[in-house]
Design a protein around this motif. Structure first.
Motif, PDB file in Angstrom:
ATOM      1  N   GLY A  48       1.066  27.316  61.294  1.00 10.01           N
ATOM      2  CA  GLY A  48       0.429  28.180  59.860  1.00 10.01           C
ATOM      3  C   GLY A  48      -1.038  28.709  59.840  1.00 10.01           C
ATOM      4  O   GLY A  48      -1.486  30.164  60.201  1.00 10.01           O
ATOM      5  N   ARG A  49      -1.926  28.124  59.783  1.00 13.43           N
ATOM      6  CA  ARG A  49      -2.565  28.862  59.656  1.00 13.43           C
ATOM      7  C   ARG A  49      -3.922  29.049  60.969  1.00 13.43           C
ATOM      8  O   ARG A  49      -4.774  29.837  60.668  1.00 13.43           O
ATOM      9  CB  ARG A  49      -3.938  27.548  59.336  1.00 13.43           C
ATOM     10  CG  ARG A  49      -5.559  26.885  59.327  1.00 13.43           C
ATOM     11  CD  ARG A  49      -6.181  26.132  58.758  1.00 13.43           C
ATOM     12  NE  ARG A  49      -6.395  25.082  60.008  1.00 13.43           N
ATOM     13  CZ  ARG A  49      -6.049  23.745  59.374  1.00 13.43           C
ATOM     14  NH1 ARG A  49      -5.200  23.877  58.172  1.00 13.43           N
ATOM     15  NH2 ARG A  49      -5.598  22.962  60.071  1.00 13.43           N
ATOM     16  N   LYS A  50      -3.435  28.227  62.393  1.00  9.09           N
ATOM     17  CA  LYS A  50      -3.706  29.038  62.668  1.00  9.09           C
ATOM     18  C   LYS A  50      -3.447  30.747  63.039  1.00  9.09           C
ATOM     19  O   LYS A  50      -3.909  31.672  64.217  1.00  9.09           O
ATOM     20  CB  LYS A  50      -3.164  28.742  64.584  1.00  9.09           C
ATOM     21  CG  LYS A  50      -3.911  27.199  65.037  1.00  9.09           C
ATOM     22  CD  LYS A  50      -3.831  26.582  65.845  1.00  9.09           C
ATOM     23  CE  LYS A  50      -4.870  25.350  66.936  1.00  9.09           C
ATOM     24  NZ  LYS A  50      -4.392  24.616  67.290  1.00  9.09           N
ATOM     25  N   ALA A  51      -2.061  30.632  63.431  1.00 13.90           N
ATOM     26  CA  ALA A  51      -0.946  31.759  63.148  1.00 13.90           C
ATOM     27  C   ALA A  51      -1.581  33.006  62.646  1.00 13.90           C
ATOM     28  O   ALA A  51      -1.886  34.410  62.620  1.00 13.90           O
ATOM     29  CB  ALA A  51       0.130  32.062  62.726  1.00 13.90           C
ATOM     30  N   SER A  52      -2.681  32.757  60.744  1.00 14.44           N
ATOM     31  CA  SER A  52      -2.791  33.405  59.725  1.00 14.44           C
ATOM     32  C   SER A  52      -4.644  34.202  60.257  1.00 14.44           C
ATOM     33  O   SER A  52      -4.718  34.975  60.574  1.00 14.44           O
ATOM     34  CB  SER A  52      -2.454  32.633  58.468  1.00 14.44           C
ATOM     35  OG  SER A  52      -3.845  33.810  57.874  1.00 14.44           O
ATOM     36  N   THR A  53      -4.929  32.790  61.326  1.00 18.10           N
ATOM     37  CA  THR A  53      -6.198  33.645  61.595  1.00 18.10           C
ATOM     38  C   THR A  53      -6.475  34.493  63.097  1.00 18.10           C
ATOM     39  O   THR A  53      -6.818  35.080  62.767  1.00 18.10           O
ATOM     40  CB  THR A  53      -7.333  32.047  61.947  1.00 18.10           C
ATOM     41  OG1 THR A  53      -6.690  31.614  63.059  1.00 18.10           O
ATOM     42  CG2 THR A  53      -7.947  31.372  60.610  1.00 18.10           C
ATOM     43  N   SER A  54      -5.234  33.735  63.708  1.00 20.29           N
ATOM     44  CA  SER A  54      -5.026  34.454  64.899  1.00 20.29           C
ATOM     45  C   SER A  54      -4.800  35.932  64.571  1.00 20.29           C
ATOM     46  O   SER A  54      -5.404  37.337  65.412  1.00 20.29           O
ATOM     47  CB  SER A  54      -4.350  34.329  66.220  1.00 20.29           C
ATOM     48  OG  SER A  54      -3.664  35.092  66.517  1.00 20.29           O
ATOM     49  N   GLN A  55      -4.224  36.293  63.366  1.00 21.18           N
ATOM     50  CA  GLN A  55      -2.888  37.713  63.106  1.00 21.18           C
ATOM     51  C   GLN A  55      -4.742  38.807  62.759  1.00 21.18           C
ATOM     52  O   GLN A  55      -4.865  39.573  61.928  1.00 21.18           O
ATOM     53  CB  GLN A  55      -2.434  37.738  62.241  1.00 21.18           C
ATOM     54  CG  GLN A  55      -1.055  36.638  63.038  1.00 21.18           C
ATOM     55  CD  GLN A  55       0.787  36.910  62.242  1.00 21.18           C
ATOM     56  OE1 GLN A  55       0.340  36.744  61.604  1.00 21.18           O
ATOM     57  NE2 GLN A  55       0.907  38.451  61.689  1.00 21.18           N
ATOM     58  N   GLY A  56      -4.964  37.646  60.681  1.00 19.02           N
ATOM     59  CA  GLY A  56      -6.188  38.117  60.512  1.00 19.02           C
ATOM     60  C   GLY A  56      -7.898  38.744  61.244  1.00 19.02           C
ATOM     61  O   GLY A  56      -7.594  40.434  61.301  1.00 19.02           O
ATOM     62  N   SER A  57      -7.753  37.774  62.575  1.00 19.47           N
ATOM     63  CA  SER A  57      -9.322  38.886  62.672  1.00 19.47           C
ATOM     64  C   SER A  57      -8.796  39.694  63.882  1.00 19.47           C
ATOM     65  O   SER A  57      -9.365  40.819  64.578  1.00 19.47           O
ATOM     66  CB  SER A  57      -9.773  37.508  64.246  1.00 19.47           C
ATOM     67  OG  SER A  57      -8.374  36.891  65.226  1.00 19.47           O
ATOM     68  N   ALA A  58      -7.049  39.971  64.655  1.00 20.06           N
ATOM     69  CA  ALA A  58      -6.648  40.979  65.725  1.00 20.06           C
ATOM     70  C   ALA A  58      -6.879  42.016  64.537  1.00 20.06           C
ATOM     71  O   ALA A  58      -6.226  42.642  64.856  1.00 20.06           O
ATOM     72  CB  ALA A  58      -5.423  40.828  65.757  1.00 20.06           C
ATOM     73  N   LEU A  59      -6.033  42.242  63.186  1.00 20.43           N
ATOM     74  CA  LEU A  59      -5.726  43.159  62.174  1.00 20.43           C
ATOM     75  C   LEU A  59      -7.489  44.122  61.727  1.00 20.43           C
ATOM     76  O   LEU A  59      -7.630  45.418  62.262  1.00 20.43           O
ATOM     77  CB  LEU A  59      -5.943  42.681  61.008  1.00 20.43           C
ATOM     78  CG  LEU A  59      -4.873  44.151  60.055  1.00 20.43           C
ATOM     79  CD1 LEU A  59      -4.670  44.672  60.713  1.00 20.43           C
ATOM     80  CD2 LEU A  59      -4.532  43.498  59.016  1.00 20.43           C
ATOM     81  N   LEU A  60      -8.278  43.072  61.877  1.00 20.31           N
ATOM     82  CA  LEU A  60      -9.973  43.558  61.646  1.00 20.31           C
ATOM     83  C   LEU A  60     -10.346  44.005  62.878  1.00 20.31           C
ATOM     84  O   LEU A  60     -10.872  45.095  62.875  1.00 20.31           O
ATOM     85  CB  LEU A  60     -10.430  42.153  61.243  1.00 20.31           C
ATOM     86  CG  LEU A  60     -11.681  43.104  60.903  1.00 20.31           C
ATOM     87  CD1 LEU A  60     -12.002  43.576  59.768  1.00 20.31           C
ATOM     88  CD2 LEU A  60     -12.758  41.257  60.738  1.00 20.31           C
ATOM     89  N   ARG A  61      -9.621  43.619  64.061  1.00 19.79           N
ATOM     90  CA  ARG A  61     -10.419  44.148  65.426  1.00 19.79           C
ATOM     91  C   ARG A  61     -10.261  45.907  65.666  1.00 19.79           C
ATOM     92  O   ARG A  61     -10.367  47.273  66.232  1.00 19.79           O
ATOM     93  CB  ARG A  61     -10.631  43.951  67.101  1.00 19.79           C
ATOM     94  CG  ARG A  61     -10.411  43.692  67.869  1.00 19.79           C
ATOM     95  CD  ARG A  61     -10.446  42.792  69.061  1.00 19.79           C
ATOM     96  NE  ARG A  61      -9.103  42.216  69.174  1.00 19.79           N
ATOM     97  CZ  ARG A  61      -7.367  42.983  69.004  1.00 19.79           C
ATOM     98  NH1 ARG A  61      -7.648  44.370  70.175  1.00 19.79           N
ATOM     99  NH2 ARG A  61      -6.542  42.336  69.345  1.00 19.79           N
ATOM    100  N   VAL A  62      -8.354  45.665  65.812  1.00 15.21           N
ATOM    101  CA  VAL A  62      -7.467  46.979  65.223  1.00 15.21           C
ATOM    102  C   VAL A  62      -8.494  47.486  64.400  1.00 15.21           C
ATOM    103  O   VAL A  62      -8.842  49.376  64.766  1.00 15.21           O
ATOM    104  CB  VAL A  62      -5.821  46.418  65.688  1.00 15.21           C
ATOM    105  CG1 VAL A  62      -5.818  48.122  65.322  1.00 15.21           C
ATOM    106  CG2 VAL A  62      -6.313  45.953  66.773  1.00 15.21           C
ATOM    107  N   ALA A  63      -8.934  47.295  63.793  1.00 12.86           N
ATOM    108  CA  ALA A  63      -9.283  48.670  62.723  1.00 12.86           C
ATOM    109  C   ALA A  63      -9.969  48.892  62.314  1.00 12.86           C
ATOM    110  O   ALA A  63     -10.328  50.036  61.735  1.00 12.86           O
ATOM    111  CB  ALA A  63      -8.718  47.785  60.646  1.00 12.86           C
ATOM    112  N   ALA A  64     -11.263  48.168  63.017  1.00 11.93           N
ATOM    113  CA  ALA A  64     -12.120  48.815  63.077  1.00 11.93           C
ATOM    114  C   ALA A  64     -12.730  49.028  64.539  1.00 11.93           C
ATOM    115  O   ALA A  64     -13.332  50.420  64.464  1.00 11.93           O
ATOM    116  CB  ALA A  64     -12.782  47.317  63.268  1.00 11.93           C
ATOM    117  N   SER A  65     -11.550  49.317  65.259  1.00 16.46           N
ATOM    118  CA  SER A  65     -11.721  50.155  66.639  1.00 16.46           C
ATOM    119  C   SER A  65     -10.757  51.465  65.956  1.00 16.46           C
ATOM    120  O   SER A  65     -11.714  51.933  66.947  1.00 16.46           O
ATOM    121  CB  SER A  65     -10.784  49.221  67.325  1.00 16.46           C
ATOM    122  OG  SER A  65     -11.433  48.454  67.873  1.00 16.46           O
TER     123      SER A  65
END
Length: 257
Positions: free
Chosen positions: A120-137
């Motif tokens: 669950g922790r890895k899933a959370s960090t994976s989704q969070g980092s992807a969301l920030l990358r996409v949002a910033a782009s």
């Protein structure tokens, strides 16, 4: 006497001009309307944040024979929403209420210490980092997102957990805290039903019908767990946590979690 005949061209022209003058949008209205499009895009399933790579433990639940049919799926989704509301909604609330870097760092570090399930922790960090990358782009007009990503990219002091990142972005694009919490519950519900269709547990139309029915339960969870401080965050469905932890031990699997 009043005439029952058609309105004259002159009268219609005057009316149309008056209407156009009344509806002429101001700059403030233009900005607000543009913001709405941004807010809707955050909830759009086409935004490549990696959410559809995760089943929230559904795949493990199916292989464990705990979810076998549509009624089992309905109960499973309600439990996921309950657990999301009790454990993660406080982080979304606090991050959206105070969308600044210092508050986000503290929330991210606290959630890192709170989550004991490695999957669950890895899933959370994976989704969070992807969301920030996409949002910033995508949302390049929000400078705070660019600064956040450039400052902490590669840093070991933060983990980019999904709930605080989601709340932060919602706060920056104009969501109030209540709408941010409701949006997070919607995204969670949407992703579980999406996973169910790809696992052939339910068809797309039946999933849409069931999602509409479960929406009432989702709203009930929002009202039950909304506006809580992170000190009140708790795990209400330990069995879900155990199921998700078993995901890595499955011989064949479609999802990351």
């Amino acid at each position: 006497m009043e005439s029952d005949g058609p309105v004259s061209k002159k009268s219609r022209l005057v009316d149309s001009v008056d209407c156009a003058m009344e509806e002429a949008p101001s700059n403030a209205v233009d900005v607000n309307q543009s913001l709405l499009w941004t807010q809707w895009q955050i909830l759009d399933s086409i935004l490549p944040t990696g959410g559809f790579a995760h089943s929230y433990g559904l795949e493990a639940a199916m292989q464990s024979r705990m979810v076998n049919n549509q009624e089992d799926l309905r109960l499973f989704v309600i439990q996921v929403l309950e657990n999301t509301g009790s454990l993660l909604l406080p982080f979304v609330y606090c991050a959206s209420k105070s969308p600044d870097t210092a508050a986000w760092v503290k929330l991210d570090q606290l959630l890192e210490a709170t989550l004991t399930n490695e999957i669950g922790r890895k899933a959370s960090t994976s989704q969070g980092s992807a969301l920030l990358r996409v949002a910033a782009s995508v949302f390049t007009e929000i400078q705070a997102l660019q600064d956040l990503r450039q400052t902490f990219l590669g840093s070991k002091s933060v983990s980019f957990h999904h709930a605080p990142i989601f709340g932060l972005i919602c706060g920056l694009v104009g969501f109030d805290s209540e709408m941010a919490q409701r949006a997070y519950m919607f995204v969670t519900m949407r992703d579980v039903f999406s996973a169910a269709t790809r696992l052939n547990l339910i068809g797309p139309l039946a999933a849409s019908v069931l999602q509409h029915q479960v929406a009432l339960d989702a709203e009930r969870m929002v009202q039950k767990w909304r506006d809580r401080d992170v000190a009140e965050a708790s795990q209400t469905a330990p069995l879900l946590d155990a199921l998700q932890g078993c995901h890595a031990y499955m011989f064949s699997r479609l999802f990351c979690s």
